[in-house]
Design a protein around this motif. Structure first.
Motif, short mmCIF file in Angstrom:
data_model
loop_
_atom_site.label_atom_id
_atom_site.label_comp_id
_atom_site.label_asym_id
_atom_site.label_seq_id
_atom_site.Cartn_x
_atom_site.Cartn_y
_atom_site.Cartn_z
N GLY A 92 41.12 45.26 -25.23
CA GLY A 92 42.32 44.46 -25.37
C GLY A 92 43.44 44.93 -24.47
N VAL A 93 43.23 46.03 -23.74
CA VAL A 93 44.23 46.56 -22.82
C VAL A 93 44.01 45.93 -21.46
N SER A 94 45.06 45.40 -20.86
CA SER A 94 44.95 44.73 -19.58
C SER A 94 44.56 45.71 -18.48
N LEU A 95 43.59 45.35 -17.67
CA LEU A 95 43.17 46.18 -16.56
C LEU A 95 43.93 45.77 -15.30
N SER A 96 43.61 46.43 -14.19
CA SER A 96 44.24 46.08 -12.92
C SER A 96 43.85 44.66 -12.53
N PRO A 97 44.67 43.98 -11.74
CA PRO A 97 44.28 42.65 -11.24
C PRO A 97 43.01 42.76 -10.40
N PRO A 98 42.24 41.69 -10.31
CA PRO A 98 40.98 41.76 -9.56
C PRO A 98 41.16 41.58 -8.06
N PHE A 99 42.05 42.43 -7.46
CA PHE A 99 42.18 42.42 -6.01
C PHE A 99 40.81 42.70 -5.38
N VAL A 100 40.50 42.03 -4.29
CA VAL A 100 39.25 42.28 -3.59
C VAL A 100 39.48 43.41 -2.59
N LEU A 101 38.86 44.56 -2.84
CA LEU A 101 39.10 45.76 -2.05
C LEU A 101 38.06 45.98 -0.96
N GLY A 141 21.23 38.27 3.27
CA GLY A 141 22.18 37.28 2.79
C GLY A 141 22.83 37.54 1.46
N PHE A 142 22.48 38.63 0.77
CA PHE A 142 23.20 38.97 -0.46
C PHE A 142 24.65 39.31 -0.10
N PHE A 143 25.56 38.98 -1.02
CA PHE A 143 26.98 39.26 -0.81
C PHE A 143 27.52 40.08 -1.97
N ALA A 144 28.33 41.10 -1.67
CA ALA A 144 28.94 41.92 -2.71
C ALA A 144 30.44 42.02 -2.46
N ALA A 145 31.22 41.89 -3.54
CA ALA A 145 32.67 42.03 -3.47
C ALA A 145 33.12 42.99 -4.56
N ALA A 146 33.84 44.03 -4.18
CA ALA A 146 34.34 45.03 -5.12
C ALA A 146 35.79 44.76 -5.45
N THR A 147 36.16 44.94 -6.71
CA THR A 147 37.52 44.62 -7.15
C THR A 147 38.24 45.83 -7.71
N ALA A 148 39.56 45.67 -7.82
CA ALA A 148 40.40 46.76 -8.31
C ALA A 148 40.27 46.97 -9.81
N ASP A 149 39.63 46.03 -10.52
CA ASP A 149 39.47 46.21 -11.97
C ASP A 149 38.09 46.75 -12.34
N GLY A 150 37.42 47.37 -11.38
CA GLY A 150 36.19 48.10 -11.69
C GLY A 150 34.92 47.30 -11.67
N ARG A 151 34.94 46.09 -11.07
CA ARG A 151 33.75 45.26 -11.07
C ARG A 151 33.24 45.01 -9.65
N VAL A 152 31.98 44.60 -9.57
CA VAL A 152 31.39 44.13 -8.32
C VAL A 152 30.73 42.79 -8.61
N TRP A 153 31.08 41.80 -7.79
CA TRP A 153 30.41 40.50 -7.90
C TRP A 153 29.31 40.44 -6.85
N LEU A 154 28.11 40.13 -7.30
CA LEU A 154 26.95 40.06 -6.42
C LEU A 154 26.51 38.61 -6.30
#
Length: 351
Positions: free
Chosen positions: A195-204, A212-225
């Protein structure tokens, strides 16, 4: 597992890259060049003014080294990679281009196309642009980011396409020949279990694999594949089929990976099916990326480690079995760690 080599520097590491024969790092406006895996500096480039935010190396014909391109403030500067001088200065530069709108619009990441014909760049003002290396012509995309553009990557086997990521939490796909935006993926804030707000999902950071796989890392601790642009094996299984369109940003053909509670500052594909991630605090991990029994996208964690002397990571680069990480230690000085994964058994890779 410990790093094979650690190098201490007087100032924090601002950027890292690898060439065909060595590794390069920037600190306090100076680029130092080494031969893998030696810690001895073989050449240096000194600039005046701003720090070096990014560095890339281009290849000339027949695989020879071409130029070393440095991003510093709003400008990019090219130096000959085959110079015999031990220390080069701006007087030795082959080319200087002002790419930012003003001195505050500094450059962030540079990226070289696989065919060695273009360099992409992103700026603090959100501009995405491309330099044509043969003519030094600069093209700025009509579609940019509403905030800092921190990462740019060319798409393999798509000679006119690239992706960019920004602090507006968006990933854009561009056709830089037509100067058109082909697709866009807007990342929304995740809902934390606590319930605690994390960092915004800036793309770092972003990376595109050879398949052709694509990965994007974010400031809120996630990776989108993203797998929408994957080149799948043809029925004969003799070659991978190239689709008419690359759709790597299609949200319904990707998955989210929760890596850490803090920013993921770097991602890179170490081969077509192995993704390397690095957190701000120096936690490294590899993930195998493959198709499951029902053709679904699956990831499996393999090797992991933590930097031994780096308290904050600023840069990471990978090549073959090498992982280089740079940043600063607890005393505010620079540190680089070189990890050799050649003998690593548990990659988590599926055949």
């Amino acid at each position: 597992m410990s790093p094979e080599l650690s190098v201490s520097t007087s100032h924090p590491i601002s950027s890292l890259t690898l060439s065909s024969s060595g590794w390069l790092h920037a600190e306090d406006g100076t680029l130092r060049i080494y031969h893998i895996p030696s810690p001895r500096v073989v050449q240096a480039i000194k600039l005046s003014g701003d720090e070096i935010s990014s560095v890339v190396c281009t290849r000339a014909k027949e695989g020879r080294e071409g130029c070393i391109w440095l991003a510093s403030g709003p400008r990019v500067i090219a130096f000959p990679a085959d110079s015999d001088k031990m220390i080069l200065t701006e007087k030795d530069a082959e080319c200087t281009l002002i790419l930012g709108e003003d001195k505050e619009d500094v450059l962030n990441e540079l990226s070289v196309s696989d065919n060695q014909k273009h360099i992409a760049f992103g700026t603090d003002g959100g501009t995405v642009g491309v330099i044509e290396l043969s003519t030094r012509k600069v093209t700025k995309m009509k579609a940019g980011h509403n905030n800092i553009c921190g990462t740019v990557r060319f798409i393999p086997d798509r000679p006119s396409e690239l992706v960019s990521g920004g602090y507006d939490s968006a990933v854009l796909q561009h056709d830089f020949v037509q100067n058109a935006m082909l697709s866009r993926f807007d990342i929304v804030t995740s809902q934390p279990e606590s319930g605690v707000s994390l960092s915004p999902p800036f793309v770092l950071s972003t990376s595109v694999s050879s398949t052709g796989f694509f990965a994007a890392a974010t400031a809120d601790g996630r990776v989108w594949l993203g797998a929408g642009g994957e080149k799948r094996l043809s029925p004969s299984r003799l070659r991978r089929k190239r689709h008419r369109k690359w759709e790597g940003l299609k949200e319904d053909e990707g998955l989210w990976m929760h890596i850490a509670e803090g920013p993921i500052v770097a991602v890179a594909f170490l081969g077509p099916g192995v993704l390397v991630t690095c957190t701000l605090l120096g936690k490294l991990a590899t993930y195998a990326v493959f198709r499951g029994t029902e053709d679904n996208l699956v990831t499996q964690k393999g090797w992991s480690a933590e930097t031994s002397g780096i308290a904050k990571v600023n840069a990471m680069c990978v090549k073959d079995h090498w992982i280089f990480v740079g940043g600063l230690n607890n005393d505010g000085k620079g540190m680089i760690e070189m990890w050799n994964t050649r003998d690593t058994e548990d990659w988590g890779v599926k055949n």
